[in-house]
Design an enzyme around this catalytic site. Structure first.
Site, PDB file in Angstrom:
ATOM      1  CB  SER A 132      -0.847  -0.006   1.276  1.00 16.19           C
ATOM      2  OG  SER A 132      -1.495   1.227   1.440  1.00 16.19           O
ATOM      3  CE  LYS A 150      -1.337  -3.949   3.310  1.00 13.85           C
ATOM      4  NZ  LYS A 150      -1.843  -5.259   2.814  1.00 13.85           N
ATOM      5  CE1 TYR A 181      -3.836  -2.480   5.799  1.00 10.60           C
ATOM      6  CE2 TYR A 181      -3.625  -0.100   5.551  1.00 10.60           C
ATOM      7  CZ  TYR A 181      -3.755  -1.359   4.991  1.00 10.60           C
ATOM      8  OH  TYR A 181      -3.807  -1.491   3.621  1.00 10.60           O
TER       9      TYR A 181
HETATM   10  P1  NAD Z   1     -11.185  -6.318   1.556  1.00  8.80           P
HETATM   11  O1  NAD Z   1     -11.384  -6.303   3.022  1.00  8.80           O
HETATM   12  O2  NAD Z   1     -12.360  -6.029   0.687  1.00  8.80           O
HETATM   13  O3  NAD Z   1     -10.567  -7.712   1.101  1.00  8.80           O
HETATM   14  C1  NAD Z   1      -9.692  -8.458   1.922  1.00  8.80           C
HETATM   15  C2  NAD Z   1     -10.243  -9.860   2.012  1.00  8.80           C
HETATM   16  O4  NAD Z   1      -9.384 -10.664   2.816  1.00  8.80           O
HETATM   17  C3  NAD Z   1     -11.633  -9.901   2.653  1.00  8.80           C
HETATM   18  O5  NAD Z   1     -12.513 -10.586   1.775  1.00  8.80           O
HETATM   19  C4  NAD Z   1     -11.418 -10.658   3.953  1.00  8.80           C
HETATM   20  O6  NAD Z   1     -12.547 -11.434   4.293  1.00  8.80           O
HETATM   21  C5  NAD Z   1     -10.198 -11.500   3.631  1.00  8.80           C
HETATM   22  N1  NAD Z   1      -9.378 -11.886   4.788  1.00  8.80           N
HETATM   23  C6  NAD Z   1      -8.870 -11.079   5.757  1.00  8.80           C
HETATM   24  N2  NAD Z   1      -8.125 -11.810   6.607  1.00  8.80           N
HETATM   25  C7  NAD Z   1      -8.169 -13.092   6.181  1.00  8.80           C
HETATM   26  C8  NAD Z   1      -7.593 -14.312   6.638  1.00  8.80           C
HETATM   27  N3  NAD Z   1      -6.837 -14.364   7.747  1.00  8.80           N
HETATM   28  N4  NAD Z   1      -7.842 -15.449   5.951  1.00  8.80           N
HETATM   29  C9  NAD Z   1      -8.609 -15.410   4.836  1.00  8.80           C
HETATM   30  N5  NAD Z   1      -9.176 -14.312   4.350  1.00  8.80           N
HETATM   31  C10 NAD Z   1      -8.946 -13.159   5.012  1.00  8.80           C
HETATM   32  O7  NAD Z   1     -10.007  -5.314   1.215  1.00  8.80           O
HETATM   33  P2  NAD Z   1      -9.459  -4.791  -0.183  1.00  8.80           P
HETATM   34  O8  NAD Z   1      -9.741  -3.345  -0.254  1.00  8.80           O
HETATM   35  O9  NAD Z   1      -9.887  -5.664  -1.283  1.00  8.80           O
HETATM   36  O10 NAD Z   1      -7.900  -4.940   0.066  1.00  8.80           O
HETATM   37  C11 NAD Z   1      -7.167  -6.055  -0.366  1.00  8.80           C
HETATM   38  C12 NAD Z   1      -5.713  -5.886   0.028  1.00  8.80           C
HETATM   39  O11 NAD Z   1      -5.215  -4.678  -0.540  1.00  8.80           O
HETATM   40  C13 NAD Z   1      -5.480  -5.779   1.531  1.00  8.80           C
HETATM   41  O12 NAD Z   1      -4.306  -6.479   1.856  1.00  8.80           O
HETATM   42  C14 NAD Z   1      -5.296  -4.300   1.757  1.00  8.80           C
HETATM   43  O13 NAD Z   1      -4.500  -4.029   2.875  1.00  8.80           O
HETATM   44  C15 NAD Z   1      -4.621  -3.883   0.473  1.00  8.80           C
HETATM   45  N6  NAD Z   1      -4.846  -2.465   0.156  1.00  8.80           N
HETATM   46  C16 NAD Z   1      -6.115  -1.980   0.080  1.00  8.80           C
HETATM   47  C17 NAD Z   1      -6.335  -0.636  -0.153  1.00  8.80           C
HETATM   48  C18 NAD Z   1      -7.735  -0.080  -0.195  1.00  8.80           C
HETATM   49  O14 NAD Z   1      -7.902   1.119  -0.020  1.00  8.80           O
HETATM   50  N7  NAD Z   1      -8.767  -0.863  -0.454  1.00  8.80           N
HETATM   51  C19 NAD Z   1      -5.243   0.223  -0.342  1.00  8.80           C
HETATM   52  C20 NAD Z   1      -3.957  -0.313  -0.309  1.00  8.80           C
HETATM   53  C21 NAD Z   1      -3.768  -1.663  -0.045  1.00  8.80           C
HETATM   54  C1  UD1 Z   2      -6.817   5.937   4.042  1.00 13.02           C
HETATM   55  C2  UD1 Z   2      -5.897   5.320   5.066  1.00 13.02           C
HETATM   56  C3  UD1 Z   2      -4.766   4.618   4.343  1.00 13.02           C
HETATM   57  C4  UD1 Z   2      -5.286   3.615   3.350  1.00 13.02           C
HETATM   58  C5  UD1 Z   2      -6.223   4.325   2.384  1.00 13.02           C
HETATM   59  C6  UD1 Z   2      -6.841   3.317   1.461  1.00 13.02           C
HETATM   60  C7  UD1 Z   2      -6.101   6.760   7.031  1.00 13.02           C
HETATM   61  C8  UD1 Z   2      -5.402   7.745   7.906  1.00 13.02           C
HETATM   62  N1  UD1 Z   2      -5.391   6.345   5.968  1.00 13.02           N
HETATM   63  O1  UD1 Z   2      -6.101   6.913   3.348  1.00 13.02           O
HETATM   64  O2  UD1 Z   2      -3.922   3.951   5.260  1.00 13.02           O
HETATM   65  O3  UD1 Z   2      -4.227   3.017   2.624  1.00 13.02           O
HETATM   66  O4  UD1 Z   2      -7.259   4.976   3.117  1.00 13.02           O
HETATM   67  O5  UD1 Z   2      -7.577   3.897   0.448  1.00 13.02           O
HETATM   68  O6  UD1 Z   2      -7.218   6.339   7.287  1.00 13.02           O
HETATM   69  N2  UD1 Z   2     -12.227  12.295   3.664  1.00 13.02           N
HETATM   70  C9  UD1 Z   2     -13.250  13.170   3.998  1.00 13.02           C
HETATM   71  N3  UD1 Z   2     -14.390  12.643   4.537  1.00 13.02           N
HETATM   72  C10 UD1 Z   2     -14.561  11.305   4.762  1.00 13.02           C
HETATM   73  C11 UD1 Z   2     -13.512  10.424   4.422  1.00 13.02           C
HETATM   74  C12 UD1 Z   2     -12.356  10.959   3.877  1.00 13.02           C
HETATM   75  O7  UD1 Z   2     -13.132  14.367   3.807  1.00 13.02           O
HETATM   76  O8  UD1 Z   2     -15.619  10.902   5.274  1.00 13.02           O
HETATM   77  C13 UD1 Z   2     -11.011  12.852   3.038  1.00 13.02           C
HETATM   78  C14 UD1 Z   2      -9.728  12.550   3.805  1.00 13.02           C
HETATM   79  O9  UD1 Z   2      -9.469  13.533   4.751  1.00 13.02           O
HETATM   80  C15 UD1 Z   2      -8.714  12.512   2.658  1.00 13.02           C
HETATM   81  C16 UD1 Z   2      -9.517  11.976   1.456  1.00 13.02           C
HETATM   82  O10 UD1 Z   2     -10.887  12.211   1.787  1.00 13.02           O
HETATM   83  O11 UD1 Z   2      -8.273  13.801   2.345  1.00 13.02           O
HETATM   84  C17 UD1 Z   2      -9.327  10.491   1.214  1.00 13.02           C
HETATM   85  O12 UD1 Z   2      -9.563   9.811   2.433  1.00 13.02           O
HETATM   86  P1  UD1 Z   2      -9.615   8.214   2.500  1.00 13.02           P
HETATM   87  O13 UD1 Z   2     -10.508   7.715   1.429  1.00 13.02           O
HETATM   88  O14 UD1 Z   2      -9.915   7.816   3.893  1.00 13.02           O
HETATM   89  O15 UD1 Z   2      -8.135   7.769   2.081  1.00 13.02           O
HETATM   90  P2  UD1 Z   2      -6.720   8.189   2.703  1.00 13.02           P
HETATM   91  O16 UD1 Z   2      -6.833   9.210   3.753  1.00 13.02           O
HETATM   92  O17 UD1 Z   2      -5.815   8.505   1.578  1.00 13.02           O
END
Ligand code: NAD
Ligand code: UD1
Length: 346
Positions: A129, A157, A153
């Site tokens: 991430s 990573k 969290y």
């Molecule tokens: P998500 O929660 O929708 O998907 C993660 C999945 O993993 C879920 O379906 C959950 O049930 C499953 N899971 C969690 N722990 C488990 C375990 N111990 N065994 C089996 N299954 C398990 O999240 P996502 O947004 O699809 O994210 C996927 C990956 O990408 C994560 O590792 C997350 O940290 C990373 N990531 C997500 C974002 C984001 O904003 N969505 C940003 C950067 C990185």
């Molecule tokens: C957040 C996480 C980051 C994660 C990422 C995934 C935190 C501090 N960081 O980042 O670890 O990898 O999501 O996508 O939570 N905002 C509003 N109102 C809301 C929600 C968000 O104004 O209700 C604003 C935030 O202040 C920010 C932007 O929207 O400026 C994006 O926020 P968000 O979607 O939560 O993502 P990140 O802050 O980038």
């Protein structure tokens, strides 16, 4: 013969979209997920969307830390590569329950790597991430920027990234790609799969989507006194289908003999402010989003976006969708599924 890819966390938001692209790409997909933050309806819908390729998807509900079950799966199916998404991802919860996060994310990853090693499967793509950069002093963020994660969290990573590097140094048969995603949003253009967070969403897009469908009264804007174009925070939002394609590009890169353990940003390289996203979403949905202006969210940063040069050059991948596309597809999903996967089928 078609390659078989194990997708951990494949019922989740990014996982489900990636499984669909894998199936369309002619791969067999083996999905494991404990459904802790997802629904098996997503799996069923991916199968349906994939049409004739749907038969190439096998799903097993399993916790990744259940080593005997994972061993059995690897013994039964010849797995060529793994895309590892499974993990917990809520920043606030991780600050309240750090051990839950370290246990789930670290033990899950280590168990997976141990079982892969036992079965001689040494090809991995891992979901890292942009959170590893913390709040960088300058933009765009390149992969060389120092690691400065700021919450439990986020710290899982770089820990897992380092475990991967150490493993690959110890045994050069491993091929590992670490993908650092920026802010994934949007949904499949069909509106049939999308993000369906449990409880109150933390992130901007899913929260705004719930306001638009009437599940929440207003969106709070966290801070309008940043030194950005309109005072609100700037992020690099990336369409989840672009992200899914990035995983296919990474899988293909694993067959490059020069690959050891390599890290790539997946973003668009463009920053959008909170107010810009709201305006684009209002235009796409035709809905006025009631706003509450509030102070900065603790722990938030000002401006983050990716340098995309390395992924473009080495993975031959580039994001195609813009903010308008992201908002259109987010709204299409929300409108068809106002209560996520619990909505009545239409
Ligand atoms: P998500 O929660 O929708 O998907 C993660 C999945 O993993 C879920 O379906 C959950 O049930 C499953 N899971 C969690 N722990 C488990 C375990 N111990 N065994 C089996 N299954 C398990 O999240 P996502 O947004 O699809 O994210 C996927 C990956 O990408 C994560 O590792 C997350 O940290 C990373 N990531 C997500 C974002 C984001 O904003 N969505 C940003 C950067 C990185
Ligand atoms: C957040 C996480 C980051 C994660 C990422 C995934 C935190 C501090 N960081 O980042 O670890 O990898 O999501 O996508 O939570 N905002 C509003 N109102 C809301 C929600 C968000 O104004 O209700 C604003 C935030 O202040 C920010 C932007 O929207 O400026 C994006 O926020 P968000 O979607 O939560 O993502 P990140 O802050 O980038």
């Amino acid at each position: 013969m078609a390659k078989t890819v194990l997708v951990t966390g494949g019922a989740g938001f990014i996982g489900s979209h990636t499984v669909l692209q894998l199936l369309f790409g002619g791969y067999n997909a083996v999905v494991v997920d404990n459904l802790n933050n997802s629904s098996d309806i997503a799996i069923r819908r991916v199968k349906e969307l994939a049409g004739e390729f749907g038969n190439n998807l096998y799903f097993q509900q399993m916790d990744l830390r259940d080593k005997p079950a994972l061993q059995k799966l690897f013994a039964e199916r010849k797995i060529d590569a793994v895309i590892h998404f499974a993990g917990l991802k809520a920043v606030g919860e991780s600050m309240k329950k750090p051990l839950l996060y370290y246990n789930n994310n670290l033990i899950g990853a280590i168990t997976l790597l141990e079982v892969m090693a036992t079965h001689g499967c040494k090809n991995l793509v891992f979901s890292s991430s942009a959170t590893v950069y913390g709040w960088p002093k300058e933009v765009p963020c390149t992969e060389e920027f120092p690691v400065a994660a700021i919450n439990p969290y986020g710290r899982t990573k770089p820990f897992i990234e380092q475990i991967c590097r150490d493993l690959q140094h110890s045994d050069q048969e491993w091929k590992i790609i670490l993908l650092r995603y920026f802010n994934p949003v949007g949904a499949h253009p069909s509106g049939y799969i999308g993000e369906d967070p449990r409880g109150t969403p933390n992130n901007l897009m899913p929260y705004m989507q719930q306001v638009a469908v009437g599940r929440r009264p207003a969106l709070t804007v966290f801070g309008n006194d940043y030194s950005t174009k309109d005072g609100t925070g700037v992020r690099d939002y990336i369409h989840v289908v672009d992200l899914a394609e990035g995983h296919i590009a990474a899988l293909q890169k694993l067959s490059d003999p020069k690959i050891g353990c390599e890290v790539y940003n997946l973003g668009t390289g463009k920053g959008a402010s909170v107010l810009e996203i709201i305006a684009a979403f209002e235009k796409a949905s035709g809905k006025k989003i009631p706003l509450v202006m509030a102070g900065r969210r603790p722990g938030d940063g000002e401006i983050v976006y990716a340098s995309t040069e390395k992924a473009e050059r080495e993975l031959n991948w580039k994001a195609k969708y813009n903010i308008e596309d992201m908002c259109r597809d987010q709204w299409n999903w929300a409108n068809k599924n106002p209560n996520g996967y619990q909505s009545p089928e239409n």
